[in-house]
Design an enzyme around this catalytic site. Structure first.
Site, PDB file in Angstrom:
ATOM      1  N   VAL A  11       0.837  -1.213   0.000  1.00  0.00           N
ATOM      2  CA  VAL A  11       0.000   0.000   0.000  1.00  0.00           C
ATOM      3  C   VAL A  11       0.865   1.254   0.000  1.00  0.00           C
ATOM      4  CG1 VAL A  11      -1.715   1.309   1.333  1.00  0.00           C
ATOM      5  CG2 VAL A  11      -1.945  -1.159   1.114  1.00  0.00           C
ATOM      6  N   GLU A 152      -7.920   2.717   1.891  1.00  0.00           N
ATOM      7  CA  GLU A 152      -7.628   2.419   0.486  1.00  0.00           C
ATOM      8  C   GLU A 152      -8.538   1.299   0.014  1.00  0.00           C
ATOM      9  OE1 GLU A 152      -6.081  -0.438  -0.626  1.00  0.00           O
ATOM     10  OE2 GLU A 152      -5.507  -1.381   1.261  1.00  0.00           O
ATOM     11  N   CYS A 279      -6.171  -9.428   2.714  1.00  0.00           N
ATOM     12  CA  CYS A 279      -7.214  -8.477   3.112  1.00  0.00           C
ATOM     13  C   CYS A 279      -8.483  -9.175   3.579  1.00  0.00           C
ATOM     14  CB  CYS A 279      -7.505  -7.527   1.953  1.00  0.00           C
ATOM     15  SG  CYS A 279      -6.017  -6.648   1.470  1.00  0.00           S
TER      16      CYS A 279
END
Ligand code: UGA
Length: 450
Positions: A11, A152, A279
């Site tokens: 990220v 994000e 994630c």
């Protein structure tokens, strides 16, 4: 505005690289000296389409630098993005120790006014803790901090494109001037005023991104709520696939028609061996732990996770039904990454399948276009192949576990000829069943008639 990024993981690098690409001056900091030295030498430690060109161009123009000392990242920055990892603890909650450590570093090294932006995926109310930590550890200086949550929504494999062409930019603030500073940072993207390194001046038409200003708590919730909802959608499709197998139906036909309803939408309804990556599996757990602590039993999320875990058992049962005994069988595996266009294998369904195949005494001959280097250290017992053809040679079965588009283009007739037994288990419904059967394969996929 001078921008710093703390944490040069996936990220951080995408955020830093893209903000530099749209014209900002960016300092990226990481406490891992080896990683920083590599980045200084032009080595990007992850495979992510377009990222290396983007960073190389920004370095060439002097818009991005890499440092190992937090002081260098903090002292001249107006805005500091915290992009460090929040891995799962044993109980499923997110480990926020890296965030706290960075907060201390920022607090003690800052002078004047700083915008501190939480980009890492964090549980709701982390912003409050962050603000407190900055105040406590910065009390000896004249520094003033505005905390912002800016989740994000990047997908690995297309994150550069996602960053530069977002559908929404969410900023959680508790004072309006902070939102204005964030709008300034994202202005080139909001106004589409940059040379797109992905489409080179020919970006496909799309609506301008929404700039959504919320409270910090809502912003933090939006991130977890979005990821969990997508995971729910996938588990729904997977459970439907089970039903299709039992009752005779074709999951592709069902989800295709469902997705035509704009209230449902076509995305994230692909059945297969389940969701992986760093994630969804961890975020869904962190979210229901958080709900539990708040007194809400979010059973829906637990179910989605349970259904996801079952995918592997279900797929291996199919393999066993076809192969009878796994011990001593040679199994070709195509695809190791948790999804295509990345070398990331964290929580990849393919790795769990390989672990179980090896435990049952099968020998695994694997190929992935990008993810073999990362898998080798974890699974030295696997035979890593130069290409799909080598992995298929002499195999009793071939398991397709990541839907790399190039696998569709393989010479399947040749593969058929190389295998000892032409048994093909497609865990991603990538191939056309009728075509594979015509070539002579015994072909099984997920939720489609055998
Ligand atoms: C996900 C979200 O899509 C991003 O919006 C979010 O920013 C990101 O997590 C994050 O929190 O950082 P990512 O994990 O990179 O992105 O990849 P996805 O494309 O969402 O795929 C996740 C998993 O779901 C993969 O294993 C994929 O194979 C699987 N999947 C996806 C399915 O099994 N079926 C589908 O229909 C879609």
């Amino acid at each position: 505005m001078r921008i710093s990024i703390i944490g040069c993981g996936y990220v951080g690098l995408v955020t830093g690289g893209c903000l530099a690409a749209v014209g900002h001056r960016v300092t990226c900091m990481d406490s891992d000296g080896e990683r920083v030295r590599g980045l200084m030498g032009g080595h990007i430690p992850i495979y992510e389409p377009h990222l290396d060109e983007l960073v190389a161009a920004a370095r060439g123009e002097g818009r991005i630098e890499f440092v190992g000392d937090i002081r260098l990242a903090v002292e001249n920055a107006d805005a500091i993005f915290i992009c460090v990892g929040t891995p799962p603890l044993e109980n499923g909650e997110a480990d926020l120790s890296a965030i706290e450590m960075v907060a201390r570093g920022i607090a003690t090294q800052s002078r004047g006014s700083k915008l501190v932006i939480e980009k890492s995926t964090v549980p709701v109310r982390t912003g409050e803790q962050l603000r407190r930590a900055l105040q406590v550890y910065g009390r000896a200086s004249d520094a003033r901090f505005q905390v912002v949550s800016n989740p994000e929504f990047l997908r690995e494999g297309s994150s550069v494109c996602d960053f530069l062409h977002p559908d929404r930019i969410v900023v959680g603030v508790d004072e309006p001037p902070a939102a204005e500073k964030m709008r300034e940072i994202y202005r080139p993207i909001l106004e589409r005023n940059f040379n797109c390194p992905v489409h080179r001046g020919a970006c496909p038409p799309s609506d301008a991104p929404h700039f959504v200003v919320t409270s910090i708590n809502s912003s933090e919730l939006i991130k977890h709520a979005s990821n969990s909802f997508l995971a729910l959608k996938i588990s729904y499709a997977n459970q439907l696939a089970d039903l299709c197998e039992r009752l005779g139906g074709d999951i592709e036909e069902v989800t295709r028609a469902m997705g035509m309803d704009p209230r449902i939408g076509p995305q994230f309804l692909r059945a297969g061996i389940g969701f992986g990556g760093f994630c969804f599996p961890k975020d869904i757990q962190a979210f229901y732990r958080l709900a539990e602590r708040a007194g809400v039993d979010f059973m829906l999320l637990k179910e989605a996770e349970r259904i996801n875990k079952e995918r592997i058992d279900h797929f291996l049962e199919k393999a066993k039904r076809a192969l009878w005994v796994l011990k001593g069988k040679q199994v070709a595996v195509l695809g190791l990454a948790f999804k295509p266009h990345t070398d990331d294998t964290r929580f990849a369904p393919a790795l769990e399948i390989i672990r179980r195949l090896l435990a049952e005494g099968a020998s695994v001959h694997a190929y992935d276009p990008q993810a073999m280097r990362k898998t080798q250290a974890l699974y030295p017992a696997v035979h890593y192949c130069l290409d799909a053809y080598e992995s298929a040679t002499g195999a009793d079965a071939l398991l397709l576990l990541t839907e790399w588009p190039e696998f569709v283009e393989l010479d399947w007739k040749r593969i058929h000829g190389l295998m000892v037994r032409p048994l093909l288990l497609d865990g991603r419904n990538l191939l056309v069943p009728a075509k594979m059967r015509e070539l002579g394969f015994e072909y099984h996929s997920v939720g489609r008639p055998d």
